[in-house]
Write a protein that holds these residues in place. Sequence first.
Motif, PDB file in Angstrom:
ATOM      1  N   ASP A   1       0.830  -1.202   0.000  1.00 58.91           N
ATOM      2  CA  ASP A   1       0.000   0.000   0.000  1.00 58.91           C
ATOM      3  C   ASP A   1       0.864   1.252   0.000  1.00 58.91           C
ATOM      4  N   ARG A   2       0.265   2.368  -0.371  1.00 59.18           N
ATOM      5  CA  ARG A   2       0.946   3.663  -0.275  1.00 59.18           C
ATOM      6  C   ARG A   2       0.840   4.141   1.171  1.00 59.18           C
ATOM      7  N   PRO A   3       1.863   4.801   1.678  1.00 61.62           N
ATOM      8  CA  PRO A   3       1.774   5.323   3.045  1.00 61.62           C
ATOM      9  C   PRO A   3       0.754   6.455   3.123  1.00 61.62           C
ATOM     10  N   THR A   4       0.080   6.531   4.247  1.00 60.58           N
ATOM     11  CA  THR A   4      -0.867   7.623   4.468  1.00 60.58           C
ATOM     12  C   THR A   4      -0.300   8.643   5.443  1.00 60.58           C
ATOM     13  N   GLY A   5       0.738   8.252   6.167  1.00 57.73           N
ATOM     14  CA  GLY A   5       1.388   9.150   7.109  1.00 57.73           C
ATOM     15  C   GLY A   5       2.741   9.609   6.586  1.00 57.73           C
ATOM     16  N   LYS A   6       3.510  10.196   7.487  1.00 57.55           N
ATOM     17  CA  LYS A   6       4.839  10.683   7.132  1.00 57.55           C
ATOM     18  C   LYS A   6       5.757   9.506   6.779  1.00 57.55           C
ATOM     19  N   VAL A   7       6.434   9.599   5.644  1.00 57.07           N
ATOM     20  CA  VAL A   7       7.366   8.556   5.222  1.00 57.07           C
ATOM     21  C   VAL A   7       8.587   8.586   6.132  1.00 57.07           C
ATOM     22  N   ILE A   8       8.886   7.412   6.740  1.00 59.37           N
ATOM     23  CA  ILE A   8      10.039   7.335   7.644  1.00 59.37           C
ATOM     24  C   ILE A   8      11.107   6.372   7.135  1.00 59.37           C
ATOM     25  N   LEU A   9      10.794   5.626   6.061  1.00 64.83           N
ATOM     26  CA  LEU A   9      11.773   4.707   5.495  1.00 64.83           C
ATOM     27  C   LEU A   9      11.560   4.611   3.986  1.00 64.83           C
ATOM     28  N   THR A  10      12.657   4.752   3.244  1.00 64.00           N
ATOM     29  CA  THR A  10      12.630   4.595   1.791  1.00 64.00           C
ATOM     30  C   THR A  10      13.659   3.542   1.416  1.00 64.00           C
ATOM     31  N   VAL A  11      13.224   2.532   0.656  1.00 65.48           N
ATOM     32  CA  VAL A  11      14.112   1.459   0.209  1.00 65.48           C
ATOM     33  C   VAL A  11      14.173   1.526  -1.311  1.00 65.48           C
ATOM     34  N   THR A  12      15.394   1.602  -1.851  1.00 65.54           N
ATOM     35  CA  THR A  12      15.582   1.625  -3.302  1.00 65.54           C
ATOM     36  C   THR A  12      16.453   0.448  -3.710  1.00 65.54           C
ATOM     37  N   GLY A  13      16.503   0.202  -4.993  1.00 68.27           N
ATOM     38  CA  GLY A  13      17.333  -0.889  -5.505  1.00 68.27           C
ATOM     39  C   GLY A  13      16.506  -1.800  -6.378  1.00 68.27           C
ATOM     40  N   THR A  14      16.958  -3.028  -6.506  1.00 68.83           N
ATOM     41  CA  THR A  14      16.269  -4.010  -7.333  1.00 68.83           C
ATOM     42  C   THR A  14      15.171  -4.658  -6.493  1.00 68.83           C
ATOM     43  N   LEU A  15      13.987  -4.061  -6.522  1.00 68.30           N
ATOM     44  CA  LEU A  15      12.858  -4.517  -5.728  1.00 68.30           C
ATOM     45  C   LEU A  15      11.794  -5.122  -6.629  1.00 68.30           C
ATOM     46  N   SER A  16      11.199  -6.206  -6.200  1.00 70.09           N
ATOM     47  CA  SER A  16      10.077  -6.785  -6.933  1.00 70.09           C
ATOM     48  C   SER A  16       8.773  -6.097  -6.574  1.00 70.09           C
ATOM     49  N   VAL A  17       8.717  -5.530  -5.375  1.00 70.73           N
ATOM     50  CA  VAL A  17       7.506  -4.863  -4.883  1.00 70.73           C
ATOM     51  C   VAL A  17       7.853  -3.412  -4.580  1.00 70.73           C
ATOM     52  N   ARG A  18       7.071  -2.503  -5.168  1.00 70.90           N
ATOM     53  CA  ARG A  18       7.250  -1.057  -4.934  1.00 70.90           C
ATOM     54  C   ARG A  18       5.879  -0.433  -4.703  1.00 70.90           C
ATOM     55  N   ASN A  19       5.874   0.691  -4.064  1.00 69.12           N
ATOM     56  CA  ASN A  19       4.654   1.486  -3.970  1.00 69.12           C
ATOM     57  C   ASN A  19       4.917   2.933  -4.397  1.00 69.12           C
ATOM     58  N   ASP A  20       6.067   3.136  -5.011  1.00 68.73           N
ATOM     59  CA  ASP A  20       6.463   4.435  -5.535  1.00 68.73           C
ATOM     60  C   ASP A  20       7.196   4.153  -6.851  1.00 68.73           C
ATOM     61  N   ALA A  21       7.416   5.154  -7.637  1.00 69.87           N
ATOM     62  CA  ALA A  21       8.004   4.947  -8.965  1.00 69.87           C
ATOM     63  C   ALA A  21       9.325   4.178  -8.919  1.00 69.87           C
TER      64      ALA A  21
ATOM     65  N   ALA B   1       2.701   2.978  10.098  1.00 69.49           N
ATOM     66  CA  ALA B   1       1.604   2.012   9.989  1.00 69.49           C
ATOM     67  C   ALA B   1       1.958   0.865   9.041  1.00 69.49           C
ATOM     68  N   LEU B   2       2.624   1.165   7.939  1.00 71.73           N
ATOM     69  CA  LEU B   2       3.036   0.104   7.010  1.00 71.73           C
ATOM     70  C   LEU B   2       4.086  -0.805   7.638  1.00 71.73           C
ATOM     71  N   LEU B   3       5.028  -0.231   8.360  1.00 73.12           N
ATOM     72  CA  LEU B   3       6.041  -1.048   9.031  1.00 73.12           C
ATOM     73  C   LEU B   3       5.409  -1.938  10.098  1.00 73.12           C
ATOM     74  N   ASP B   4       4.383  -1.423  10.772  1.00 76.07           N
ATOM     75  CA  ASP B   4       3.699  -2.207  11.804  1.00 76.07           C
ATOM     76  C   ASP B   4       2.961  -3.409  11.229  1.00 76.07           C
ATOM     77  N   GLN B   5       2.671  -3.407   9.931  1.00 76.68           N
ATOM     78  CA  GLN B   5       1.990  -4.537   9.297  1.00 76.68           C
ATOM     79  C   GLN B   5       2.942  -5.715   9.049  1.00 76.68           C
ATOM     80  N   LEU B   6       4.239  -5.452   9.076  1.00 74.71           N
ATOM     81  CA  LEU B   6       5.238  -6.506   8.880  1.00 74.71           C
ATOM     82  C   LEU B   6       5.458  -7.255  10.193  1.00 74.71           C
TER      83      LEU B   6
END
Length: 105
Positions: free
Chosen positions: A36-56, A64-69
């Motif tokens: 999902d896209r974050p709805t709150g303030k972004v606190i972590l950005t991961v770049t590189g060769t990712l199979s799953v993205r929610n940004d370009a 909230a997204l981190l708490d789902q892991l």
Amino acid sequence: MDGSKNGRWQWRVRSAAIAVVWACAALAPLAAEALDRPTGKVILTVTGTLSVRNDAEAAVFDLALLDQLPQHSFSTRTPWYPEGRKFSGVLVSDLLKALGVQGTS
């Protein structure tokens, strides 16, 4: 094109269309599990060769997204606190697995 050839052609087109609809229906649950896209303030950005993205070009997380892991905790003493403290959060290995990252190091 005679009638029987036209009928076979139409049947093949209809069959192919039905197959595409079934494939899309089967894959729909996979799209729902995308990050999902974050709805709150972004606190972590991961770049590189990712199979799953929610940004370009990245996977971005709010709290909230981190708490789902999966969450893990441990207790330890640190130089900053006189008593032991409990720390909780996401393992990097779980984060990378959720993003479909594969590698050897």
